[in-house]
Design an enzyme around this catalytic site. Structure first.
Site, mmCIF file in Angstrom:
data_model
loop_
_atom_site.group_PDB
_atom_site.id
_atom_site.type_symbol
_atom_site.label_atom_id
_atom_site.label_comp_id
_atom_site.label_asym_id
_atom_site.label_seq_id
_atom_site.Cartn_x
_atom_site.Cartn_y
_atom_site.Cartn_z
ATOM 1 N N LYS A 117 7.965 -0.424 -16.284
ATOM 2 C CA LYS A 117 7.175 -1.377 -15.511
ATOM 3 C C LYS A 117 6.071 -1.940 -16.401
ATOM 4 C CE LYS A 117 4.577 -1.611 -11.120
ATOM 5 N NZ LYS A 117 4.166 -0.820 -9.936
ATOM 6 N N SER A 151 5.369 -2.622 -5.627
ATOM 7 C CA SER A 151 5.192 -3.595 -6.702
ATOM 8 C C SER A 151 6.178 -3.423 -7.855
ATOM 9 C CB SER A 151 3.770 -3.498 -7.254
ATOM 10 O OG SER A 151 3.513 -2.193 -7.779
ATOM 11 N N SER A 206 4.814 1.856 -4.142
ATOM 12 C CA SER A 206 5.354 0.853 -5.057
ATOM 13 C C SER A 206 6.575 1.288 -5.853
ATOM 14 C CB SER A 206 4.261 0.388 -6.035
ATOM 15 O OG SER A 206 3.330 -0.428 -5.376
#
Length: 471
Positions: free
Chosen positions: A80, A155, A179
């Site tokens: 990420k 996210s 997330s």
């Protein structure tokens, strides 16, 4: 499309160890898949092709000399884009850091590389991890591979999509209120948020230092355990980490006899769509058929605790970004600007009281869980909505309306999301398991046993919806 791209870390690693597959060949396959579909799905912000091939060549040479680092040797992993990567830009999904190239790796990235994982790129995310949709105004909105008009969750949406579509074998995500687990549920993959303190956050741009977690995202529960085993451990650069020697790798359970699963219906089923509820109820029945007992429980103070999470998170994120806002305020997305207005209004007294509320809720929940193995419920209670339909001022509540993930963050307890079926629109639904502190292995074992009793993971390989949009 090669079936190999949808195989497990566990089985692919064995091929590499036995010299039936080379890390270079595997990395080139993953990069080819990225070139083929990423322009449609927007799962990556940066693809580190040259670096990945260089890593793969070094690991292939090691393999030829019978040096095998472990189950991640030669396996392409995506990170990420909120975790630092040495020599590869780290944007945080924002224009503020669009040109930042760190000179060192985050602790988790360093550990994965040492274990032989190949960092194939940086995954798209909701800007600064501050949202549940991965609608990114700067790098493109990530699309759900089951319906390209819909959000993938967030996210860590790019990480989930890359894993779900064969672009990577696993991913490193972050989780402040869900997330990792929400996008995993909405994309049909596995997401694991470890116990707070089990995995270092060093080198991760913070959202909320009191609530942030770093964890694995994979296609199977066993693969999540493999990644977590490498990622976990005390880190002198992250004082919240704890020194625990117990491995999270496990022997599979023989059955679920005697396992008690706590269920608090007023929270877990509030706001749930009937289409999603029916899938989750079938999963509950499957768990019962496998020998588990579902026990109704109470979670006193849960609403105050969730309000406390909002107060803590928004206060801490506003504090971190305050100096950046003074210099780069115009570079932030509209939904973040609205969030910061909320965070700035929180008083010190409100912040301190929120932490008191949190401590009391953890104490009360542990009492409720004394005779339980895990808590269960849905991960997502709603199907992903259409991209571009959410107003900035509504975005702050998405994580709380789309799913039931924030509970595990205010607790800091380990939590797993595993696919438990599909709606009538063929959209994935996640089952969530929440364990006691540092009972990460047991949560994974129960999830693994349930996963193996179904065949949902095979649907990822069969999904061709996103392929129809590729020109």
């Amino acid at each position: 499309m090669s079936d190999l791209l949808f195989s497990t870390i566990d089985s692919t690693s064995l091929l590499i160890k036995n010299k039936e597959l080379s890390p270079v060949e595997l990395t080139k396959l993953s990069l080819a898949q990225i070139r083929k579909i990423n322009s449609t799905l927007h799962a990556f912000i940066t693809v580190s092709a040259e670096e990945a091939i260089e890593q793969a060549m070094n690991l292939e040479e090691e393999a030829q000399h019978n040096k095998h680092r472990g189950p991640l040797h030669g396996i392409p992993i995506v990170v990420k884009d909120i975790l630092q990567t040495d020599g590869i830009r780290t944007t945080g999904g924002s224009k503020v850091f669009q040109d930042w190239v760190p000179s060192k790796d985050a602790t988790t990235v360093k550990k994965l590389k040492k274990a032989g994982a190949i960092i194939i790129g940086k995954a798209n995310l909701h800007e600064f991890a501050m949202g549940a949709t991965t609608e990114n105004p700067h790098y493109g909105s990530t699309k759900n591979p089951w319906d390209l008009t819909r959000i993938p969750g967030g996210s860590s949406g790019g990480a989930a999509v890359a894993t779900a579509t064969g672009m990577a074998f696993g991913a490193v995500g972050t989780d402040t209120a869900g997330s990792i687990r929400l996008p995993a549920a909405m994309c049909g993959t596995v997401g694991f948020k470890p116990t707070y303190g089990l995995v270092s956050r060093q080198g991760c741009l913070p959202f909320s230092w009191s609530l942030d977690h770093v964890g694995p995202m994979t296609r199977t529960v066993k693969d999540a355990a493999i990644m977590l085993e490498t990622m976990r451990g005390v880190d002198p650069e992250d004082r919240t980490t704890v020194n625990r020697n117990d491995s999270v790798l496990y022997q599979g359970l023989q059955n679920l006899e005697g396992k008690k699963l706590g269920f608090y219906e007023p929270y877990m089923f509030s706001g749930i769509e009937e289409n999603v509820k029916s899938v989750v109820q079938k999963a509950f029945q499957q768990l019962i058929d496998l020998g588990a007992e579902i026990v109704p429980i109470n979670l006193p103070g849960i609403e105050k605790a969730l309000d406390a999470l909002k107060t803590i998170a928004q206060s801490e994120v506003a504090s971190f970004h305050e100096p950046l806002l003074k210099k780069y305020g115009d570079s932030y997305g509209d939904d973040l600007k609205y969030r910061f207005q909320f965070g700035r209004k929180i008083s010190a007294n409100d912040y301190i009281n929120a932490h008191r509320t949190r401590r009391q809720f953890i104490k009360e929940t542990l009492k409720q869980m004394e005779k339980l193995d895990v808590l269960i419920g849905p991960t997502n209670v709603q199907s992903p909505f259409a991209i571009g339909t959410m107003l900035p001022e509504q975005a702050i509540s998405n994580m709380f309306t789309l799913g039931k993930t924030p509970l595990a963050n205010i607790l800091g307890f380990p939590s797993l999301s595993v696919t438990c079926g599909f709606t009538t629109d063929m959209l994935p639904v996640g089952l969530q398991l929440i364990g006691k502190p540092f009972a990460d292995k047991l949560v994974l074992q129960i999830g693994d046993y349930y996963e193996k009793s179904e065949n949902w993971v095979q649907e990822l390989k069969k999904n061709e919806r996103y392929l129809h949009a590729i020109k």
